[in-house]
Scaffold this motif. Structure first.
Motif, short mmCIF file in Angstrom:
data_model
loop_
_atom_site.label_atom_id
_atom_site.label_comp_id
_atom_site.label_asym_id
_atom_site.label_seq_id
_atom_site.Cartn_x
_atom_site.Cartn_y
_atom_site.Cartn_z
N ILE A 68 0.83 -1.20 0.00
CA ILE A 68 0.00 0.00 0.00
C ILE A 68 0.87 1.26 0.00
N VAL A 69 2.00 1.21 0.67
CA VAL A 69 2.95 2.33 0.58
C VAL A 69 3.38 2.52 -0.87
N GLN A 70 3.61 1.41 -1.58
CA GLN A 70 4.02 1.49 -2.98
C GLN A 70 2.91 2.10 -3.84
N VAL A 71 1.65 1.76 -3.56
CA VAL A 71 0.53 2.37 -4.28
C VAL A 71 0.55 3.88 -4.10
N LEU A 72 0.68 4.32 -2.86
CA LEU A 72 0.69 5.76 -2.57
C LEU A 72 1.87 6.45 -3.23
N ILE A 73 3.05 5.82 -3.18
CA ILE A 73 4.22 6.42 -3.82
C ILE A 73 4.00 6.58 -5.32
N ASN A 74 3.47 5.54 -5.96
CA ASN A 74 3.21 5.63 -7.40
C ASN A 74 2.27 6.78 -7.72
N LEU A 75 1.19 6.90 -6.96
CA LEU A 75 0.20 7.94 -7.24
C LEU A 75 0.75 9.33 -6.95
N ILE A 76 1.46 9.48 -5.84
CA ILE A 76 2.01 10.80 -5.49
C ILE A 76 3.07 11.22 -6.49
N GLU A 77 3.97 10.30 -6.85
CA GLU A 77 5.03 10.66 -7.79
C GLU A 77 4.47 10.95 -9.18
N ASN A 78 3.45 10.22 -9.60
CA ASN A 78 2.80 10.54 -10.87
C ASN A 78 2.21 11.95 -10.82
N ALA A 79 1.58 12.29 -9.69
CA ALA A 79 0.99 13.62 -9.54
C ALA A 79 2.06 14.71 -9.62
N VAL A 80 3.19 14.48 -8.96
CA VAL A 80 4.28 15.47 -8.99
C VAL A 80 4.83 15.61 -10.40
N ARG A 81 5.05 14.49 -11.09
CA ARG A 81 5.69 14.53 -12.41
C ARG A 81 4.77 15.10 -13.48
N TYR A 82 3.49 14.74 -13.43
CA TYR A 82 2.60 15.12 -14.52
C TYR A 82 1.72 16.32 -14.20
N GLY A 83 1.50 16.59 -12.92
CA GLY A 83 0.63 17.70 -12.54
C GLY A 83 1.35 18.82 -11.82
N GLY A 84 2.60 18.55 -11.38
CA GLY A 84 3.31 19.55 -10.60
C GLY A 84 2.82 19.58 -9.17
N THR A 85 3.27 20.58 -8.43
CA THR A 85 2.84 20.69 -7.04
C THR A 85 2.14 22.03 -6.84
N PRO A 86 1.28 22.12 -5.82
CA PRO A 86 1.12 21.17 -4.72
C PRO A 86 0.36 19.91 -5.12
N VAL A 87 0.53 18.88 -4.28
CA VAL A 87 -0.24 17.64 -4.39
C VAL A 87 -0.95 17.45 -3.05
N ASP A 88 -2.23 17.16 -3.10
CA ASP A 88 -3.00 16.91 -1.88
C ASP A 88 -3.22 15.42 -1.69
N VAL A 89 -2.92 14.93 -0.50
CA VAL A 89 -3.18 13.53 -0.13
C VAL A 89 -4.17 13.56 1.03
#
Length: 212
Positions: free
Chosen positions: A108-129
């Protein structure tokens, strides 16, 4: 295999340029090549982590589930993302109550990492979790404020062959497909819903109690 060859080719090319032309290229170019090597190595590490998770999730009967505080799982994922993206602004929103969720915490940590890193790379920041308690389920939401997912990509977003455009990479690779497989093994679900105010928003749920 293409996703693995791409960063390896970049590492070999950049390191060869430094080795063969180090005396002739300037400090700025050397620094850029070193940064490229670092970025390619980080990408390769993510791919290896995902491949290891694929092996783990393929053995569903061996999932090591235990009740984990969801807040701490999010904190672990955010901390690891900050190591790779130290300048990223990742905002965490938690409920007042502590939610304990049966899970294989590594996956589940890996799921969150994948989603957060995708958000940073493709959407920029900020990212809300964000984390919510929804009708016997823990709901995790990862939202960016970028352009969102194009309508023509949404139907195939979680398919292994789906590729998103990226300035240096082939795309999301196996990340989203892996996320769906991990969550299915946990009796969970994942979906992407473009936020009405803009940006991509990935939502996944996990049951708060084990099904007997």
């Amino acid at each position: 295999s293409h996703d693995l060859r791409t960063p390896l080719t970049g590492i070999i090319g950049a390191s060869a340029a430094i080795e063969e032309n180090g005396d002739r290229i300037g400090a700025a170019e050397t620094k850029k090549l070193a940064a490229d090597i670092h970025e390619d190595a980080e990408w390769l590490l993510r791919m290896v982590e995902n491949l290891l998770s694929v092996t783990r999730v393929s053995q569903v009967s061996r999932l090591k589930k235990s009740e984990e505080p969801a807040e701490e799982v999010i904190s672990e994922a955010v901390a690891r993302c900050h190591k790779r993206y130290p300048d990223a602004q990742i905002r965490v929103h938690l409920p007042d109550e502590m939610l304990f969720v049966p899970m294989d915490v590594t996956l589940i940590v890996q799921v969150l990492i994948n989603l957060i890193e995708n958000a940073v790379r493709y959407g920029g920041t900020p990212v809300d979790v964000s984390l919510y308690h929804r009708k016997g389920k823990a709901e995790f939401v990862v939202r960016d404020f970028g352009p969102g997912i194009p309508p023509d990509k949404r139907d195939t977003l979680f398919e292994s062959a789906q590729v998103q455009a990226d300035s240096r990479r082939g795309g999301l690779g196996i990340g989203l497909t892996l996320c769906r497989s991990i969550l299915a093994a946990h009796d969970g679900e994942i979906d992407e819903i473009n936020h009405p105010d803009g940006g991509a928003q990935f939502v996944f749920t996990l049951p708060l109690e084990e099904e007997i």
